[in-house]
Design a protein around this motif. Sequence first.
Motif, PDB file in Angstrom:
ATOM      1  N   THR A  19      15.150  72.249  50.597  1.00  0.00           N
ATOM      2  CA  THR A  19      14.160  73.477  50.521  1.00  0.00           C
ATOM      3  C   THR A  19      12.995  73.368  51.165  1.00  0.00           C
ATOM      4  OG1 THR A  19      12.689  72.165  49.106  1.00  0.00           O
ATOM      5  CG2 THR A  19      13.916  73.500  47.715  1.00  0.00           C
ATOM      6  N   THR A  41      10.394  69.527  34.342  1.00  0.00           N
ATOM      7  CA  THR A  41      10.269  70.963  34.669  1.00  0.00           C
ATOM      8  C   THR A  41       8.565  70.845  35.478  1.00  0.00           C
ATOM      9  OG1 THR A  41      11.724  73.177  33.364  1.00  0.00           O
ATOM     10  CG2 THR A  41      10.101  73.140  34.975  1.00  0.00           C
ATOM     11  N   THR A  47       4.630  72.366  50.505  1.00  0.00           N
ATOM     12  CA  THR A  47       5.396  74.102  50.000  1.00  0.00           C
ATOM     13  C   THR A  47       4.883  74.557  51.412  1.00  0.00           C
ATOM     14  OG1 THR A  47       7.168  75.843  50.155  1.00  0.00           O
ATOM     15  CG2 THR A  47       4.387  75.901  49.168  1.00  0.00           C
ATOM     16  N   SER A 153       2.055  75.387  44.434  1.00  0.00           N
ATOM     17  CA  SER A 153       3.469  76.252  43.515  1.00  0.00           C
ATOM     18  C   SER A 153       3.316  77.489  43.268  1.00  0.00           C
ATOM     19  CB  SER A 153       2.841  75.342  41.389  1.00  0.00           C
ATOM     20  OG  SER A 153       4.066  76.360  40.665  1.00  0.00           O
ATOM     21  N   ARG A 391      17.045  88.448  46.668  1.00  0.00           N
ATOM     22  CA  ARG A 391      17.708  87.166  45.507  1.00  0.00           C
ATOM     23  C   ARG A 391      17.156  87.222  44.468  1.00  0.00           C
ATOM     24  NH1 ARG A 391      16.185  84.824  49.911  1.00  0.00           N
ATOM     25  NH2 ARG A 391      17.767  83.857  51.140  1.00  0.00           N
ATOM     26  N   GLU A 394      14.436  84.357  39.038  1.00  0.00           N
ATOM     27  CA  GLU A 394      14.201  83.721  38.519  1.00  0.00           C
ATOM     28  C   GLU A 394      13.478  82.750  37.169  1.00  0.00           C
ATOM     29  OE1 GLU A 394      16.471  80.732  40.586  1.00  0.00           O
ATOM     30  OE2 GLU A 394      18.173  81.833  40.541  1.00  0.00           O
ATOM     31  N   ASP A 495      12.241  85.152  44.362  1.00  0.00           N
ATOM     32  CA  ASP A 495      11.995  83.976  43.329  1.00  0.00           C
ATOM     33  C   ASP A 495      10.838  83.212  43.404  1.00  0.00           C
ATOM     34  OD1 ASP A 495      11.931  82.464  40.226  1.00  0.00           O
ATOM     35  OD2 ASP A 495      11.813  81.201  42.046  1.00  0.00           O
ATOM     36  N   ASP A 496       9.664  82.666  43.684  1.00  0.00           N
ATOM     37  CA  ASP A 496       8.469  81.454  44.323  1.00  0.00           C
ATOM     38  C   ASP A 496       9.261  80.095  44.556  1.00  0.00           C
ATOM     39  OD1 ASP A 496       7.341  80.985  42.280  1.00  0.00           O
ATOM     40  OD2 ASP A 496       6.012  81.993  42.125  1.00  0.00           O
ATOM     41  N   ARG A 497      10.380  80.185  43.850  1.00  0.00           N
ATOM     42  CA  ARG A 497      10.445  78.572  43.558  1.00  0.00           C
ATOM     43  C   ARG A 497       9.115  77.870  43.329  1.00  0.00           C
ATOM     44  NH1 ARG A 497      15.191  78.574  48.188  1.00  0.00           N
ATOM     45  NH2 ARG A 497      16.322  80.426  47.188  1.00  0.00           N
ATOM     46  N   VAL A 500      10.797  72.817  39.400  1.00  0.00           N
ATOM     47  CA  VAL A 500      11.199  72.552  39.704  1.00  0.00           C
ATOM     48  C   VAL A 500      12.124  71.952  38.909  1.00  0.00           C
ATOM     49  CG1 VAL A 500      11.288  72.158  42.584  1.00  0.00           C
ATOM     50  CG2 VAL A 500      10.645  70.642  41.616  1.00  0.00           C
TER      51      VAL A 500
END
Length: 514
Positions: A19, A41, A47, A153, A391, A394, A495-497, A500
């Motif tokens: 990523t 999760t 990031t 996040s 995309r 999700e 999606d902001d991912r 994880v």
Amino acid sequence: MNRTTLSLIAGATALAAVTGFAAVSAPDPEAAGQRTGAAATLPVERTGLLCPRPSTSDLAETTYTSFTPVTEGADDKGTAVLRSAAQQSAPDEDASGDEETEKDEKGDKDTAKDDKGGKPVLQLKEPGKPVAAEADGADAPALVGTADGRFASGWTAQQTTEVTAGTGRGLQGVACSAADTQFWFPGASTADSRTDYIHLTNPDDSAAVVDIELYGKDGELETTVGEGITVKPRSAEPVLLSTLTAEKQTDVTVHVVVRSGRVGAAVQALDDETGGDWLPASADPSGRLVLPGIPKDAKAVRLVAFTPGDADVDLKVRLAAPSGLITPAGNETLHLKGGMTAAFDLGELTRGEAGSLVLTAPDGSVPVVAAVRVLRGEEGKQESAFIPAARPVETRATALDNTAKGTTLSVTAPEGGAEIEVTASAGTKGGTPQTKTYSIKAGTTQDVEAPVPAGLKGSYALTVETRSGGPVYASRTLAATEGGVPYFTVQPLPDDRGVVAVPDASEDLSVLQR
């Protein structure tokens, strides 16, 4: 160090490699999120985002916005800082997010400044509350930023620029994105009426080397300086597409391949007559694409598509409307030749209703990239925007710089019904968050009546979360009228991912012991 710890670190290292900026660390047992089977999760803990240089116009007025939603299980410390690409430096390890953004002379508006000392252009103070800064003219910088701890996040940033006259006049918006090594941009142009730049931003301490390939209606265009372009460390490089080739073509697909390093990339498409906007990268080549949120009052929709390789494909075209999936008359299927860019005029496709395009290759066997160019307004007073294949959302996605009037949130669930939750954050200058839940029927697109913060002051963030069903795709349109011209810009919501799945340590240990 025992095998359990090694196993977890290996998983986190692999994730970071995939990523780019994103990273996680070993979870605190108290803060580990939902566990499903052998995975926990967890919130991402680091990031990065890159924002291209907004404009070369002296008439440009740009607003930068930054936001992180509140995430359960996130760390209680951290920073989220955006700096000029040329002045990038890492945040102090003991920074707590309380640096002050400079104010204008009246003290009621943040102003984007980044002096030689490397002060942040924009810095978050707390999750759940967006911050904004403004910059005027052609000196507004490209930005490079990182977020860690409680701000990482779901961190999102946006730049919105209004240009009142000249080539590309109108509203131009783009969500800041992560660095990567490959991008596809169907819908660019080298025609005389267009001034299209590919903006490359390098966040790292070493130079990046980039190849730019152009594909027109007859295949790959001969380029003069498209190979081995060097992007200096911590810098931004705008490349005018028409300088790469002598061929003038209305519809071009741009393929950016990074030989070494990584970059952020976006195309700025400016037109002499119909304004301009940013063209974000299309979703990865796929046999099934969704282009969400075509405005219901679109006067013209032009689809540009490209399939890599030698295989031809007949794309099935459907419109996800409020009543369900329909096939546009006269455009049931579109033929694409391998390695050649194809364009199709779909006219007033939406006819006064919300709509999203759903493109499908037979058996999904031939990958395709696509985008649409949308025009709004009457002849002589039209403005343009772009919507690439997107995309899905999700888990969660956010759109920034929303206003009480002029914001449209469009959501589609082309395969199965879905329930979503939409939260309006506090405003940049005040307001109380509001949340609503919506049901999206299978095969439909809905322009939902998005919530607005109570007592709103300034702009706010809209966060979409998928609660069940799906997949869900979404886009946000910002609109305003200036001099009779309908300014607008559309941003898909990827999606902001922000979370994880990390392998459960005990499960990993059992595998290692076999």
